[in-house]
Design a protein around this motif. Structure first.
Motif, PDB file in Angstrom:
ATOM      1  N   ASP A  48      71.654  64.685 100.434  1.00  0.00           N
ATOM      2  CA  ASP A  48      70.687  65.064  99.397  1.00  0.00           C
ATOM      3  C   ASP A  48      69.412  65.596 100.044  1.00  0.00           C
ATOM      4  O   ASP A  48      68.825  66.580  99.573  1.00  0.00           O
ATOM      5  CB  ASP A  48      70.366  63.863  98.514  1.00  0.00           C
ATOM      6  CG  ASP A  48      69.573  64.261  97.273  1.00  0.00           C
ATOM      7  OD1 ASP A  48      69.985  65.218  96.576  1.00  0.00           O
ATOM      8  OD2 ASP A  48      68.524  63.639  97.014  1.00  0.00           O
ATOM      9  N   ASP A  49      68.989  64.954 101.138  1.00  0.00           N
ATOM     10  CA  ASP A  49      67.828  65.465 101.875  1.00  0.00           C
ATOM     11  C   ASP A  49      68.127  66.850 102.446  1.00  0.00           C
ATOM     12  O   ASP A  49      67.269  67.736 102.438  1.00  0.00           O
ATOM     13  CB  ASP A  49      67.450  64.507 103.008  1.00  0.00           C
ATOM     14  CG  ASP A  49      66.829  63.215 102.506  1.00  0.00           C
ATOM     15  OD1 ASP A  49      66.402  63.184 101.342  1.00  0.00           O
ATOM     16  OD2 ASP A  49      66.780  62.238 103.294  1.00  0.00           O
ATOM     17  N   LEU A  50      69.351  67.026 102.909  1.00  0.00           N
ATOM     18  CA  LEU A  50      69.735  68.312 103.476  1.00  0.00           C
ATOM     19  C   LEU A  50      69.813  69.388 102.395  1.00  0.00           C
ATOM     20  O   LEU A  50      69.431  70.543 102.629  1.00  0.00           O
ATOM     21  CB  LEU A  50      71.091  68.178 104.180  1.00  0.00           C
ATOM     22  CG  LEU A  50      71.420  69.204 105.271  1.00  0.00           C
ATOM     23  CD1 LEU A  50      70.311  69.270 106.315  1.00  0.00           C
ATOM     24  CD2 LEU A  50      72.743  68.845 105.934  1.00  0.00           C
ATOM     25  N   ARG A  51      70.270  68.998 101.209  1.00  0.00           N
ATOM     26  CA  ARG A  51      70.297  69.954 100.088  1.00  0.00           C
ATOM     27  C   ARG A  51      68.892  70.429  99.756  1.00  0.00           C
ATOM     28  O   ARG A  51      68.655  71.627  99.541  1.00  0.00           O
ATOM     29  CB  ARG A  51      70.935  69.296  98.851  1.00  0.00           C
ATOM     30  CG  ARG A  51      70.976  70.219  97.617  1.00  0.00           C
ATOM     31  CD  ARG A  51      71.253  69.427  96.362  1.00  0.00           C
ATOM     32  NE  ARG A  51      70.244  68.406  96.120  1.00  0.00           N
ATOM     33  CZ  ARG A  51      69.029  68.652  95.639  1.00  0.00           C
ATOM     34  NH1 ARG A  51      68.659  69.902  95.333  1.00  0.00           N
ATOM     35  NH2 ARG A  51      68.177  67.673  95.457  1.00  0.00           N
ATOM     36  N   LYS A  52      67.953  69.488  99.756  1.00  0.00           N
ATOM     37  CA  LYS A  52      66.562  69.860  99.498  1.00  0.00           C
ATOM     38  C   LYS A  52      66.028  70.766 100.604  1.00  0.00           C
ATOM     39  O   LYS A  52      65.240  71.675 100.340  1.00  0.00           O
ATOM     40  CB  LYS A  52      65.698  68.599  99.388  1.00  0.00           C
ATOM     41  CG  LYS A  52      66.035  67.723  98.186  1.00  0.00           C
ATOM     42  CD  LYS A  52      65.227  66.427  98.202  1.00  0.00           C
ATOM     43  CE  LYS A  52      65.605  65.526  97.036  1.00  0.00           C
ATOM     44  NZ  LYS A  52      64.887  64.226  97.087  1.00  0.00           N
ATOM     45  N   GLY A  53      66.475  70.519 101.836  1.00  0.00           N
ATOM     46  CA  GLY A  53      66.063  71.365 102.945  1.00  0.00           C
ATOM     47  C   GLY A  53      66.574  72.789 102.795  1.00  0.00           C
ATOM     48  O   GLY A  53      65.847  73.755 103.036  1.00  0.00           O
ATOM     49  N   PHE A  54      67.854  72.920 102.391  1.00  0.00           N
ATOM     50  CA  PHE A  54      68.416  74.253 102.133  1.00  0.00           C
ATOM     51  C   PHE A  54      67.671  74.933 100.984  1.00  0.00           C
ATOM     52  O   PHE A  54      67.337  76.126 101.048  1.00  0.00           O
ATOM     53  CB  PHE A  54      69.901  74.144 101.780  1.00  0.00           C
ATOM     54  CG  PHE A  54      70.812  74.169 102.973  1.00  0.00           C
ATOM     55  CD1 PHE A  54      71.128  75.373 103.603  1.00  0.00           C
ATOM     56  CD2 PHE A  54      71.361  73.002 103.471  1.00  0.00           C
ATOM     57  CE1 PHE A  54      71.966  75.406 104.698  1.00  0.00           C
ATOM     58  CE2 PHE A  54      72.206  73.021 104.571  1.00  0.00           C
ATOM     59  CZ  PHE A  54      72.513  74.225 105.191  1.00  0.00           C
ATOM     60  N   GLU A  55      67.407  74.169  99.942  1.00  0.00           N
ATOM     61  CA  GLU A  55      66.704  74.733  98.785  1.00  0.00           C
ATOM     62  C   GLU A  55      65.315  75.232  99.180  1.00  0.00           C
ATOM     63  O   GLU A  55      64.903  76.338  98.803  1.00  0.00           O
ATOM     64  CB  GLU A  55      66.590  73.671  97.681  1.00  0.00           C
ATOM     65  CG  GLU A  55      65.835  74.172  96.456  1.00  0.00           C
ATOM     66  CD  GLU A  55      65.505  73.057  95.474  1.00  0.00           C
ATOM     67  OE1 GLU A  55      64.562  73.240  94.667  1.00  0.00           O
ATOM     68  OE2 GLU A  55      66.167  71.991  95.517  1.00  0.00           O
ATOM     69  N   GLN A  56      64.594  74.432  99.940  1.00  0.00           N
ATOM     70  CA  GLN A  56      63.247  74.818 100.357  1.00  0.00           C
ATOM     71  C   GLN A  56      63.276  76.059 101.243  1.00  0.00           C
ATOM     72  O   GLN A  56      62.442  76.957 101.086  1.00  0.00           O
ATOM     73  CB  GLN A  56      62.597  73.653 101.106  1.00  0.00           C
ATOM     74  CG  GLN A  56      61.199  73.949 101.610  1.00  0.00           C
ATOM     75  CD  GLN A  56      60.599  72.773 102.371  1.00  0.00           C
ATOM     76  OE1 GLN A  56      61.039  71.640 102.242  1.00  0.00           O
ATOM     77  NE2 GLN A  56      59.587  73.049 103.180  1.00  0.00           N
ATOM     78  N   ALA A  57      64.248  76.109 102.171  1.00  0.00           N
ATOM     79  CA  ALA A  57      64.348  77.266 103.064  1.00  0.00           C
ATOM     80  C   ALA A  57      64.651  78.538 102.279  1.00  0.00           C
ATOM     81  O   ALA A  57      64.035  79.590 102.502  1.00  0.00           O
ATOM     82  CB  ALA A  57      65.420  77.018 104.114  1.00  0.00           C
TER      83      ALA A  57
END
Length: 284
Positions: A48-57
């Protein structure tokens, strides 16, 4: 083909709008390759943290993983890689967890089979692929660092310097003595001589399987270094086979005392110590 800014924005929206279902599917896909070695709750938190990271990028307009807007995503990928490496997961298992995002996103896209959707998905897949490959590089760096640290720790454990008696220390060598290990032996012995003020050191080679010219040179260098520190060295563990090898190789130990066993070496040192004490009493 890299993502365009519009495509990046579209997938950022998709990652946000389908956050719950997409993360759940991602956890399911990634968890299958981990075979229960990571708890579902921990895996969900990571992804979930990684999904947010992809979304932010993607929201920042990043179309390459090297873009400034992907800095946080790279940090997250490196953190997960390091965490997995220390837990004993393979690089493949780590990368597969990232690759699984593509299938989760494909499910979220539904039945969109038009050319535009397919082209966008291919571009997004390439972005995820680069992220997964980044985890490989990060994983390898962490594993190499861990291996180097473990090798150093093993090297230190394999070259102990022990205090046998007041003024007498010993270095029991076991296994092959190469250049790196010989350097550690010398450093630890000299430091112990300084710390304890010991005038005698016993280098025991009983556990050394074979003595060749290189091993003999390493031992002799250690003896010379100890003498420069004001300590006499005795070499013990000279078995008959090793003695024959030393003679055959023409190796000369000069005036260095050699004994067949550690016990013989200790008796020799204690006798010298007693003579020194008796001499001092006589002078008084």
């Amino acid at each position: 083909m890299p993502l365009s800014s519009d495509e990046a924005s579209r997938f950022a929206d998709l990652l946000k709008e389908h956050a719950e279902s997409l993360t759940a599917r991602w956890v399911e896909l990634a968890g299958a390759s981990l075979r229960g070695r990571l708890s579902s709750a921990e895996l969900r938190r990571q992804l979930d943290d990684l999904r947010k990271g992809f979304e932010q990028a993607l929201r920042s307009g990043s179309v390459h993983l090297t873009d400034e807007g992907s800095a946080e995503l790279r940090a997250q990928l490196a953190e997960i890689s390091g965490h997995r490496a220390r837990q004993g997961f393979s690089a493949n298992e780590t990368a597969v967890s990232v690759f699984a995002l593509k299938d989760a996103v494909l499910d979220a896209l539904g039945d969109g089979d038009d050319a535009g959707t397919l082209r966008d998905y291919v571009a997004f897949s390439a972005f995820v692929d680069r992220a997964a490959l980044f985890t490989f590089d990060s994983y390898v760096q962490v594993r190499e660092s861990l291996i180097a640290d473990q090798a150093e720790q093993l090297l230190e454990l394999s070259t102990p310097v022990v205090k046998l008696w007041d003024g007498v220390v010993a270095v029991p060598l076991v296994g092959t003595l190469d250049s790196a290990r010989a350097q550690v032996v010398m450093e630890r012995l000299l430091q112990t001589l300084v710390d304890t003020g010991s005038p005698y050191a016993i280098i025991d080679i009983t556990g050394v399987p074979a003595v060749d010219t290189q091993v003999a040179q390493h031992v002799l260098k250690t003896v010379v270094a100890a003498r420069l520190m004001g300590a006499d060295c005795i070499i013990s563990g000279i078995r008959p086979q090793i003695a024959q090898t030393i003679v055959a190789l023409g190796i000369e130990f000069g005036d260095i005392a050699t004994k067949a066993s550690l016990a013989d070496a200790l008796r020799y040192v204690l006798s010298k110590t007693n003579r020194s004490l008796n001499a001092k009493r006589t002078e008084r």
